[in-house]
Design an enzyme around this catalytic site. Structure first.
Site, PDB file in Angstrom:
ATOM      1  N   GLY A   1     -17.263  16.880  39.135  1.00 60.66           N
ATOM      2  CA  GLY A   1     -18.645  16.977  39.608  1.00 60.66           C
ATOM      3  C   GLY A   1     -19.112  18.428  39.712  1.00 60.66           C
TER       4      GLY A   1
ATOM      5  N   LEU B   1     -15.577  17.987  46.769  1.00 64.37           N
ATOM      6  CA  LEU B   1     -16.368  18.344  45.597  1.00 64.37           C
ATOM      7  C   LEU B   1     -16.254  19.810  45.193  1.00 64.37           C
ATOM      8  CD1 LEU B   1     -19.309  15.984  46.463  1.00 64.37           C
ATOM      9  CD2 LEU B   1     -17.748  15.722  44.553  1.00 64.37           C
TER      10      LEU B   1
ATOM     11  N   ASN C   1     -20.633  15.346  35.107  1.00 65.38           N
ATOM     12  CA  ASN C   1     -20.900  14.693  36.396  1.00 65.38           C
ATOM     13  C   ASN C   1     -21.636  15.693  37.288  1.00 65.38           C
ATOM     14  OD1 ASN C   1     -19.825  14.002  39.356  1.00 65.38           O
ATOM     15  ND2 ASN C   1     -19.580  12.157  38.144  1.00 65.38           N
TER      16      ASN C   1
ATOM     17  N   CYS D   1     -22.833  11.275  47.885  1.00 62.72           N
ATOM     18  CA  CYS D   1     -22.863  12.534  48.627  1.00 62.72           C
ATOM     19  C   CYS D   1     -23.829  12.393  49.780  1.00 62.72           C
ATOM     20  CB  CYS D   1     -23.427  13.646  47.748  1.00 62.72           C
ATOM     21  SG  CYS D   1     -22.373  14.074  46.447  1.00 62.72           S
TER      22      CYS D   1
ATOM     23  N   THR E   1     -15.418   5.981  45.054  1.00 64.27           N
ATOM     24  CA  THR E   1     -14.381   5.612  46.025  1.00 64.27           C
ATOM     25  C   THR E   1     -14.966   4.930  47.272  1.00 64.27           C
ATOM     26  OG1 THR E   1     -14.532   7.818  46.963  1.00 64.27           O
ATOM     27  CG2 THR E   1     -12.819   7.457  45.328  1.00 64.27           C
TER      28      THR E   1
ATOM     29  N   GLY F   1     -12.271   1.626  38.748  1.00 65.54           N
ATOM     30  CA  GLY F   1     -11.704   1.345  40.064  1.00 65.54           C
ATOM     31  C   GLY F   1     -10.332   0.733  39.894  1.00 65.54           C
TER      32      GLY F   1
ATOM     33  N   GLY G   1      -9.307   6.833  36.507  1.00 64.19           N
ATOM     34  CA  GLY G   1      -9.234   7.998  37.389  1.00 64.19           C
ATOM     35  C   GLY G   1      -7.848   8.263  37.924  1.00 64.19           C
TER      36      GLY G   1
HETATM   37  C1  LIG Z   1      -9.243  13.352  43.502  1.00 64.79           C
HETATM   38  C2  LIG Z   1     -10.503  12.646  43.100  1.00 64.79           C
HETATM   39  C3  LIG Z   1     -11.661  13.397  42.879  1.00 64.79           C
HETATM   40  C4  LIG Z   1     -12.857  12.761  42.495  1.00 64.79           C
HETATM   41  N1  LIG Z   1     -13.967  13.501  42.245  1.00 64.79           N
HETATM   42  C5  LIG Z   1     -15.101  12.893  41.802  1.00 64.79           C
HETATM   43  C6  LIG Z   1     -16.262  13.660  41.438  1.00 64.79           C
HETATM   44  O1  LIG Z   1     -16.261  14.895  41.461  1.00 64.79           O
HETATM   45  N2  LIG Z   1     -17.376  12.981  41.058  1.00 64.79           N
HETATM   46  C7  LIG Z   1     -17.409  11.610  40.976  1.00 64.79           C
HETATM   47  O2  LIG Z   1     -18.434  11.044  40.613  1.00 64.79           O
HETATM   48  N3  LIG Z   1     -16.318  10.870  41.278  1.00 64.79           N
HETATM   49  C8  LIG Z   1     -15.180  11.480  41.686  1.00 64.79           C
HETATM   50  N4  LIG Z   1     -14.070  10.723  41.973  1.00 64.79           N
HETATM   51  C9  LIG Z   1     -14.135   9.247  41.844  1.00 64.79           C
HETATM   52  C10 LIG Z   1     -13.523   8.754  40.518  1.00 64.79           C
HETATM   53  O3  LIG Z   1     -14.229   9.297  39.402  1.00 64.79           O
HETATM   54  C11 LIG Z   1     -13.556   7.202  40.454  1.00 64.79           C
HETATM   55  O4  LIG Z   1     -14.895   6.770  40.587  1.00 64.79           O
HETATM   56  C12 LIG Z   1     -12.733   6.544  41.555  1.00 64.79           C
HETATM   57  O5  LIG Z   1     -11.579   7.290  41.857  1.00 64.79           O
HETATM   58  C13 LIG Z   1     -12.330   5.091  41.217  1.00 64.79           C
HETATM   59  O6  LIG Z   1     -11.548   5.028  40.034  1.00 64.79           O
HETATM   60  P1  LIG Z   1      -9.912   5.055  40.047  1.00 64.79           P
HETATM   61  O7  LIG Z   1      -9.479   4.014  41.029  1.00 64.79           O
HETATM   62  O8  LIG Z   1      -9.511   4.787  38.623  1.00 64.79           O
HETATM   63  O9  LIG Z   1      -9.522   6.437  40.494  1.00 64.79           O
HETATM   64  C14 LIG Z   1     -12.864  11.346  42.350  1.00 64.79           C
HETATM   65  C15 LIG Z   1     -11.702  10.604  42.580  1.00 64.79           C
HETATM   66  C16 LIG Z   1     -10.531  11.227  42.934  1.00 64.79           C
HETATM   67  C17 LIG Z   1      -9.282  10.402  43.143  1.00 64.79           C
END
Ligand SMILES: Cc1cc2nc3c(=O)[nH]c(=O)nc-3n(C[C@H](O)[C@H](O)[C@H](O)COP(=O)(O)O)c2cc1C
Length: 305
Positions: free
Chosen positions: A47, A74, A101, A132, A195, A245, A267
């Site tokens: 992001g 972030l 992002n 946010c 998340t 997710g 992710g």
């Molecule tokens: C360490 C970490 C940092 C993340 N940073 C961002 C971010 O900067 N912007 C964003 O939109 N989502 C961010 N996410 C969310 C992920 O892109 C994703 O939507 C979420 O983790 C669910 O997918 P997953 O279960 O495969 O991780 C972050 C997730 C994690 C674990």
């Protein structure tokens, strides 16, 4: 048989539906020696905000049963530095699709950051992170209130020189309603889920496991909820849905597509295996061969009730 894995949304064609998710893939360049980036459908960079941010104090990560808590806060190098330091390297790579992002704490932040990014070449689309706190509206998440969601998407759509993917927060009562609001405000596609707000306490020290106290839960623990939300969202809109997710296998990808996703993001899986995205993309191809699926895009929304 060589299956046709191509998918497209918002006028962008991907060679396969597997995209690395924001925040788990740095700015892409850092993964160059680990993952063959041209084997992925694409990747979303961390992001970006109008100014650089150092993020939250540690501890910022904690592993839970089948999942992970994070409160990175972030942290990022800022939109301007991304254009100058990272994007030229990404542009030099062949056959990769890069998504930027974007997040902010006010509507103007989003507007300003997107305008900076408009100057860079080599970005396929913007993904707006709306999980946010809105500092102008009492700190409630942009993506948790239909009015602020509408406001920010309408504004960014006016300024964005590229297609807009609106990333929805799962921390809402009706994901269908939020998906619909995003569509009506001009989103070209939606992505979900971000998340889930969560927390954990160390009972020995009686302290929170994460310095920020609350954190975002991701990983396989959230997958069934995410699949349900992707299903509900896809029923509420006509624009494409990108699902995520807890995806960690090719079978998970297929499940999200049957629920209504056109493409998916991976992710947390990259945290336990940095090559997960590439492996999952290859396994999706094998799965299609084994199951005689000639065109993967036919799976989108193909759940049979
Ligand atoms: C360490 C970490 C940092 C993340 N940073 C961002 C971010 O900067 N912007 C964003 O939109 N989502 C961010 N996410 C969310 C992920 O892109 C994703 O939507 C979420 O983790 C669910 O997918 P997953 O279960 O495969 O991780 C972050 C997730 C994690 C674990």
């Amino acid at each position: 048989m060589t299956p046709d894995l191509r998918v497209s949304f918002a006028g962008i064609e991907l060679k396969n539906p597997v995209i690395a998710a924001s925040g788990t893939f740095a700015y892409g360049v850092e993964f160059e020696d680990v993952v063959r980036l041209d084997r992925l459908g694409g990747f979303v960079v961390k992001g970006l905000s109008r100014e650089p941010m150092i993020g939250n104090p540690p501890p910022r990560l904690y592993e839970t049963a089948a999942g992970m808590l994070n409160a990175i806060g972030l942290q990022n190098i800022g939109a301007r530095a991304f254009l100058e330091e990272k994007l030229p390297k990404l542009r030099a790579m062949k056959n990769v699709v890069v998504f930027a992002n974007v997040f902010g704490y006010t509507r103007e932040d989003y507007e300003y950051t997107v305008q900076i990014l408009n100057e860079g070449e080599g970005i396929a689309a913007y993904e707006l992170n709306l999980s946010c706190p809105n500092t102008q509206h009492g700190g409630i998440q942009f993506g948790s209130d239909p009015r602020t969601l509408d406001e920010v998407v309408t504004t960014v759509k006016r300024f964005a020189a590229r297609p807009l993917i609106v990333k929805l927060s799962p921390n809402v009562t009706s994901i269908g309603q939020m998906a619909h609001v995003a569509q009506e405000a001009g989103a070209d596609a939606i992505s979900l889920v971000n998340t889930f707000i969560a927390m954990s306490i160390d009972i020995k020290t009686r302290k929170p496991r994460i310095a920020n106290v609350s954190a975002g839960l991701s990983g396989p623990a959230i997958k069934p909820i995410a699949v349900r939300m992707v299903y509900e969202a896809s029923k509420s809109v006509q624009i494409p849905v990108i699902g995520m997710g807890g995806i960690s296998t090719a079978e998970d990808v297929i499940e999200f597509m049957l629920a209504g996703a056109t493409a998916v993001e991976v992710g947390t899986a990259s945290y336990w295996d940095p090559r997960a995205t590439e492996k999952i993309a290859a396994d999706v191809s094998r799965w299609c061969v084994e199951h005689e699926v000639a065109r993967i895009d036919e799976l989108t929304g193909a759940m049979q009730v």
